[in-house]
Design a protein around this motif. Sequence first.
Motif, PDB file in Angstrom:
ATOM      1  N   LEU A   1       0.818  -1.205   0.000  1.00  0.00           N
ATOM      2  CA  LEU A   1       0.000   0.000   0.000  1.00  0.00           C
ATOM      3  C   LEU A   1       0.860   1.268   0.000  1.00  0.00           C
ATOM      4  O   LEU A   1       0.630   2.188   0.772  1.00  0.00           O
ATOM      5  N   SER A   2       1.880   1.286  -0.848  1.00  0.00           N
ATOM      6  CA  SER A   2       2.733   2.466  -0.923  1.00  0.00           C
ATOM      7  C   SER A   2       1.924   3.654  -1.421  1.00  0.00           C
ATOM      8  O   SER A   2       0.996   3.513  -2.220  1.00  0.00           O
ATOM      9  N   LEU A   3       2.292   4.839  -0.936  1.00  0.00           N
ATOM     10  CA  LEU A   3       1.562   6.033  -1.347  1.00  0.00           C
ATOM     11  C   LEU A   3       1.708   6.277  -2.842  1.00  0.00           C
ATOM     12  O   LEU A   3       0.770   6.738  -3.502  1.00  0.00           O
ATOM     13  N   SER A   4       2.884   5.985  -3.388  1.00  0.00           N
ATOM     14  CA  SER A   4       3.076   6.200  -4.828  1.00  0.00           C
ATOM     15  C   SER A   4       2.162   5.293  -5.643  1.00  0.00           C
ATOM     16  O   SER A   4       1.607   5.713  -6.668  1.00  0.00           O
ATOM     17  N   SER A   5       1.973   4.052  -5.197  1.00  0.00           N
ATOM     18  CA  SER A   5       1.086   3.142  -5.939  1.00  0.00           C
ATOM     19  C   SER A   5      -0.373   3.552  -5.775  1.00  0.00           C
ATOM     20  O   SER A   5      -1.161   3.453  -6.732  1.00  0.00           O
ATOM     21  N   LEU A   6      -0.745   4.023  -4.589  1.00  0.00           N
ATOM     22  CA  LEU A   6      -2.123   4.487  -4.390  1.00  0.00           C
ATOM     23  C   LEU A   6      -2.407   5.706  -5.243  1.00  0.00           C
ATOM     24  O   LEU A   6      -3.494   5.840  -5.818  1.00  0.00           O
ATOM     25  N   ARG A   7      -1.439   6.609  -5.340  1.00  0.00           N
ATOM     26  CA  ARG A   7      -1.615   7.798  -6.186  1.00  0.00           C
ATOM     27  C   ARG A   7      -1.745   7.386  -7.648  1.00  0.00           C
ATOM     28  O   ARG A   7      -2.616   7.887  -8.370  1.00  0.00           O
ATOM     29  N   ALA A   8      -0.890   6.453  -8.078  1.00  0.00           N
ATOM     30  CA  ALA A   8      -0.948   5.982  -9.467  1.00  0.00           C
ATOM     31  C   ALA A   8      -2.258   5.273  -9.762  1.00  0.00           C
ATOM     32  O   ALA A   8      -2.745   5.301 -10.899  1.00  0.00           O
ATOM     33  N   ASP A   9      -2.848   4.650  -8.743  1.00  0.00           N
ATOM     34  CA  ASP A   9      -4.117   3.932  -8.930  1.00  0.00           C
ATOM     35  C   ASP A   9      -5.327   4.862  -8.918  1.00  0.00           C
ATOM     36  O   ASP A   9      -6.464   4.395  -9.062  1.00  0.00           O
ATOM     37  N   GLY A  10      -5.102   6.156  -8.718  1.00  0.00           N
ATOM     38  CA  GLY A  10      -6.200   7.118  -8.821  1.00  0.00           C
ATOM     39  C   GLY A  10      -6.907   7.441  -7.526  1.00  0.00           C
ATOM     40  O   GLY A  10      -7.966   8.071  -7.548  1.00  0.00           O
TER      41      GLY A  10
END
Length: 457
Positions: free
Chosen positions: A258-267
């Motif tokens: 649940l990295s913040l970068s992946s959450l941001r990329a997921d919208g």
Amino acid sequence: MTHSVRFAPSPTGYLHIGNLRPALFNWLFAQREGGRFVLRYDDTDTERSKREYADAILEDIRWIGIQPDEIARQSDRIALYDAAAERLRAKGLLYPCFETADELERRRKRRMARGLPPIYGREALALTEVERQAFEAEGRRPHWRFRLPNFRDDPMQPERTEVHWDDVVRGRQTVDLASLSDPVLIREDGTYLYTLPSVVDDGEMGITHVLRGDDHVTNTGVQIALFEALDYRTPAFGHFNLLTTIDGEGLSKRTGALSLSSLRADGFEPMAVASLAVLTGLSGSIEALPSLEALGERLDFDGVSASSSKFDPAELTRLNADLVHAMPVEVVAERLLEWGVPDSDLAPFWSAVKGNLSKVPDAQEWAAIVYGDARADQAFNEEDTAFLRTAFDLLPAAPFDRSTWKAWTDAIKAATDRKGKGLFMPLRLALTGLDHGPELAELLPLIGRERALQRRP
């Protein structure tokens, strides 16, 4: 007195939602108290610390809305730690130890077999100068331990020594220093472990409140002793519960959970992530709050659970959907334009689709459906094909408005005697290619007569 707090991540991986919790607890506290927030990179581990991770950490917290008042790197402050270590040596509080890891483990097991606590027995304090020189001649390099103030006259005879503090979150806390090993502050290679740089930086930077996860409660007793030994003012401490997965597992930067970068990329929206990070484990409901200011009003240290808080990632989707459903078109207008929504249609398009979205980027699919020229790729049986051809022959004249859908379907009912799902589902599939979605009464005027006719089977 100005309240000063710090967030001190190690740049050894990407921040995850569990890391965000202490960052936000500190930021929201500083904002509420009119205080100062320091981002301090714990980057003394030169092998694992990477500049790319440090840059990503700053980008992530800024995405959430955290703007540091000061940024510092421990790798730039080594001279301060060297000076502090010398002060401790001069006071006789930092002593060299030559045991290997295997030797320490064997001693630990022997102590446990004798019914003694498995802590370091300070054997190095009994070494003579000749014995130390002999170890050095073997090629051994010492690690250095801080001698805890847990004895009266003889350091080889520790006795119960309680350290107390009024925890900002947990209330009155007590740690017995006699139950702890003298902590290693400096490794054999001369590099510093977490404890000394953290205390020195907190002291030198004037940090007034150390707010962190409750896995550091025991460390606090050691650190208070170290603050006093170095003649620094001891800050207030607050320890809050950690976030775990729904299965109770801890989160790790190294796994990318649940990295913040992946959450941001997921919208996902930053306030959905921030709301979940802060409100999980607090009293009251978990809801999507519209701003960090509103989230700060919910932050109540008295309402923090005493146990670890499990959070369900599915909650993040729910919170995000709540934010999207309440989002005004002005917030998303630029993105809608990029996805092909005409300027004149921004408000009606967003009104039509947002209730069916869990993330803003999902609107891109509906923009392609509404404004695309291609006919929906659907295979209809012979009966539905005949029905749809009749239906499209009855399509009203332009211009369309919200009443067009009802007028059209009323005409279809009269001509075909179809109704309910048998009437509406083939029309939805022909117009959108999907069996679900926004109200067609709102979509049809956006699709328009020309594009609608292109979708006639």
